[in-house]
Design a protein around this motif. Structure first.
Motif, PDB file in Angstrom:
ATOM      1  N   GLY A  38      58.957  69.396  53.075  1.00 49.83           N
ATOM      2  CA  GLY A  38      59.526  68.147  52.591  1.00 49.83           C
ATOM      3  C   GLY A  38      58.518  67.358  51.773  1.00 49.83           C
ATOM      4  N   PHE A  50      61.442  59.666  53.430  1.00 46.76           N
ATOM      5  CA  PHE A  50      61.810  61.000  52.977  1.00 46.76           C
ATOM      6  C   PHE A  50      62.265  60.953  51.525  1.00 46.76           C
ATOM      7  N   SER A 107      65.127  65.339  57.628  1.00 46.82           N
ATOM      8  CA  SER A 107      64.513  64.291  56.824  1.00 46.82           C
ATOM      9  C   SER A 107      63.699  63.336  57.706  1.00 46.82           C
TER      10      SER A 107
END
Length: 125
Positions: A38, A50, A107
């Protein structure tokens, strides 16, 4: 152990594009050690948030609403790299951007165990 190193940040003008890179090393993506990757960002005085995620098994991508349609996460298996292509940059995109790895597709930054040192992106108006 997983190592992540970001690069590619800089100072750009609103509307410009920038590509961030995340070099991965260690047993990041071996068959027995699958991770999802991520991108997160943290602006001064704000919580880390995120930005985009990449599911390593399916290569599925997912994005925060604020960047969807402008940013794209991708990977280069041959070179163990993960990228964040950022188009149509806005001053509110100014932040330190971090690459991170998690065992789950999420996330939620609390699920990301491994983090890079971050790279600064500054967008002037």
């Amino acid at each position: 152990q997983v190592q992540l190193v970001e690069s590619g940040g800089g100072l750009v003008q609103a509307g410009d594009s920038l590509r961030l890179s995340c070099a991965t090393s260690g047993r990041t993506f071996s068959i027995n050690n699958i991770y999802n990757v991520g991108w997160f960002r943290q602006a001064p005085g704000k919580a880390r948030e995120f930005v985009a995620g990449l599911g390593w098994i399916t290569s599925s991508t997912y994005y925060a609403g604020s960047v969807k349609g402008r940013f794209a996460i991708s990977r280069d298996n041959a070179n163990d790299m993960v990228y964040l292509q950022m188009n149509g940059l806005k001053p509110e995109d100014t932040a330190v951007y971090y690459c991170a790895a998690s065992r789950t597709r999420t996330s939620d930054l609390r699920q990301y165990k491994y983090w890079g040192q971050g790279t600064q992106v500054t967008v002037s108006s």
